[in-house]
Design an enzyme around this catalytic site. Sequence first.
Site, PDB file in Angstrom:
ATOM      1  N   GLU A  63      39.027  65.788 -34.849  1.00 21.99           N
ATOM      2  CA  GLU A  63      40.034  64.892 -34.283  1.00 21.99           C
ATOM      3  C   GLU A  63      40.465  63.855 -35.314  1.00 21.99           C
ATOM      4  O   GLU A  63      41.662  63.581 -35.469  1.00 21.99           O
ATOM      5  CB  GLU A  63      39.481  64.194 -33.039  1.00 21.99           C
ATOM      6  CG  GLU A  63      40.499  63.253 -32.397  1.00 21.99           C
ATOM      7  CD  GLU A  63      39.896  62.378 -31.323  1.00 21.99           C
ATOM      8  OE1 GLU A  63      40.569  62.123 -30.312  1.00 21.99           O
ATOM      9  OE2 GLU A  63      38.741  61.910 -31.496  1.00 21.99           O
ATOM     10  N   TRP A  85      42.182  66.740 -26.112  1.00 22.70           N
ATOM     11  CA  TRP A  85      43.491  66.160 -25.809  1.00 22.70           C
ATOM     12  C   TRP A  85      44.318  67.028 -24.865  1.00 22.70           C
ATOM     13  O   TRP A  85      45.455  66.677 -24.546  1.00 22.70           O
ATOM     14  CB  TRP A  85      44.274  65.937 -27.112  1.00 22.70           C
ATOM     15  CG  TRP A  85      43.899  64.647 -27.786  1.00 22.70           C
ATOM     16  CD1 TRP A  85      42.987  64.467 -28.776  1.00 22.70           C
ATOM     17  CD2 TRP A  85      44.440  63.360 -27.494  1.00 22.70           C
ATOM     18  NE1 TRP A  85      42.908  63.142 -29.129  1.00 22.70           N
ATOM     19  CE2 TRP A  85      43.794  62.443 -28.364  1.00 22.70           C
ATOM     20  CE3 TRP A  85      45.399  62.875 -26.604  1.00 22.70           C
ATOM     21  CZ2 TRP A  85      44.081  61.078 -28.358  1.00 22.70           C
ATOM     22  CZ3 TRP A  85      45.685  61.528 -26.600  1.00 22.70           C
ATOM     23  CH2 TRP A  85      45.026  60.633 -27.465  1.00 22.70           C
ATOM     24  N   TYR A 127      48.268  58.211 -32.027  1.00 34.38           N
ATOM     25  CA  TYR A 127      47.554  57.685 -33.187  1.00 34.38           C
ATOM     26  C   TYR A 127      48.100  58.107 -34.549  1.00 34.38           C
ATOM     27  O   TYR A 127      48.452  57.269 -35.376  1.00 34.38           O
ATOM     28  CB  TYR A 127      46.082  58.092 -33.096  1.00 34.38           C
ATOM     29  CG  TYR A 127      45.357  57.522 -31.910  1.00 34.38           C
ATOM     30  CD1 TYR A 127      44.810  56.243 -31.954  1.00 34.38           C
ATOM     31  CD2 TYR A 127      45.204  58.270 -30.743  1.00 34.38           C
ATOM     32  CE1 TYR A 127      44.137  55.719 -30.857  1.00 34.38           C
ATOM     33  CE2 TYR A 127      44.527  57.748 -29.641  1.00 34.38           C
ATOM     34  CZ  TYR A 127      44.003  56.468 -29.708  1.00 34.38           C
ATOM     35  OH  TYR A 127      43.343  55.955 -28.620  1.00 34.38           O
ATOM     36  N   CYS A 189      43.570  53.605 -27.270  1.00 29.43           N
ATOM     37  CA  CYS A 189      42.390  52.868 -26.792  1.00 29.43           C
ATOM     38  C   CYS A 189      41.677  52.234 -27.985  1.00 29.43           C
ATOM     39  O   CYS A 189      41.447  51.029 -28.006  1.00 29.43           O
ATOM     40  CB  CYS A 189      41.460  53.799 -26.031  1.00 29.43           C
ATOM     41  SG  CYS A 189      42.181  54.482 -24.528  1.00 29.43           S
ATOM     42  N   ARG A 209      40.666  48.369 -26.999  1.00 28.96           N
ATOM     43  CA  ARG A 209      41.139  47.640 -25.818  1.00 28.96           C
ATOM     44  C   ARG A 209      40.504  48.177 -24.535  1.00 28.96           C
ATOM     45  O   ARG A 209      40.298  47.441 -23.573  1.00 28.96           O
ATOM     46  CB  ARG A 209      42.658  47.735 -25.695  1.00 28.96           C
ATOM     47  CG  ARG A 209      43.151  49.145 -25.416  1.00 28.96           C
ATOM     48  CD  ARG A 209      44.586  49.253 -24.982  1.00 28.96           C
ATOM     49  NE  ARG A 209      44.926  50.652 -24.720  1.00 28.96           N
ATOM     50  CZ  ARG A 209      44.805  51.240 -23.534  1.00 28.96           C
ATOM     51  NH1 ARG A 209      44.373  50.558 -22.495  1.00 28.96           N
ATOM     52  NH2 ARG A 209      45.119  52.512 -23.391  1.00 28.96           N
ATOM     53  N   ASP A 212      35.812  54.023 -22.391  1.00 29.27           N
ATOM     54  CA  ASP A 212      35.027  54.829 -21.468  1.00 29.27           C
ATOM     55  C   ASP A 212      33.650  54.972 -22.112  1.00 29.27           C
ATOM     56  O   ASP A 212      33.442  55.828 -22.974  1.00 29.27           O
ATOM     57  CB  ASP A 212      35.717  56.181 -21.276  1.00 29.27           C
ATOM     58  CG  ASP A 212      34.889  57.177 -20.481  1.00 29.27           C
ATOM     59  OD1 ASP A 212      33.759  56.846 -20.089  1.00 29.27           O
ATOM     60  OD2 ASP A 212      35.377  58.298 -20.268  1.00 29.27           O
TER      61      ASP A 212
END
Length: 307
Positions: A63, A85, A127, A189, A209, A212
Amino acid sequence: MPHYEQQYLDLMRQIWTSGDERVDRTGVGTRSIFGATMRFSLADDAIPLLTTKRVYWKVAAREMLWFLTGETNIRPLVEQGVHIWTDWPLDKYRKATGEEIDRDAFEARIIADDAFAAQWGDLGPVYGAQWTNWPRYEATSDGLYRRMAQGHNQIAELVEAIRKTPGSRRLLFTGWNVADVPDMALPPCHMTYQFHVANGKLSGLLFQRSCDLGLGFAFNIFGLALLTRMLAQQCNLEPGEVVWSGGDVHLYLNHRELVEVQLARIPSGTPKLRIVRSPTSMFDYRIEDFEVFDYAPQASIAAPVAV
């Protein structure tokens, strides 16, 4: 001395026992706290992989390499067997078409059909787009602004800045582009990374921010450590430490089994990561360049992803 993973387990216990229970965007519900920090040393090849469950670190590394290509379509990931994803475009496809296609069939079409992949596999300017091609504009003769073909490559600029001005307080990049957020499948995130050079060592800090903690964190902290090591190698520095800072740090209510099983386990071991080749740039690393050893985790723990 406590095992490095104990701070993670302590945070998990704190959130599960005293976090604020709230309705979230996904409708699943979470227990949440606001503001948390953890630190992990990278000395002696250390890598902060969780040991109380198996972390599929090659998936996380693939990733990260995908981010660095600037790619925003899931096709290169699913071609490598990486599914993390897929849920977002799959959910979008199901809602748009009413077709109850399963994940395997959806990914097979993404791989086989160029037009289908272009339409349904793209995640928007997530991203990689922001990291390597942040939009920039030039004024036109009529007083308006036109988006330029090539934006800012924040990663390339960061490498240059670390090399030339290691004492700078601007050694950072971010994915939170306000103008582009509405077009993203999922707003970033892990949104802002900052780096610091001291005594010949490079340390990295991530502000996240939304985290999980049960599923995403394991990948996020590994990604931060891996990226810091890659940058250190490119800039002829030793890795120092990584600092993780979370805003809304939460556990999903349907992760009860994951939490209870993991909290009953005792962390152990000191996994290492070695980069076995020195590529010519940040954008030339391959999965074969990374070697993890002395990693003997306990069994993986399955849990659903909230989309």
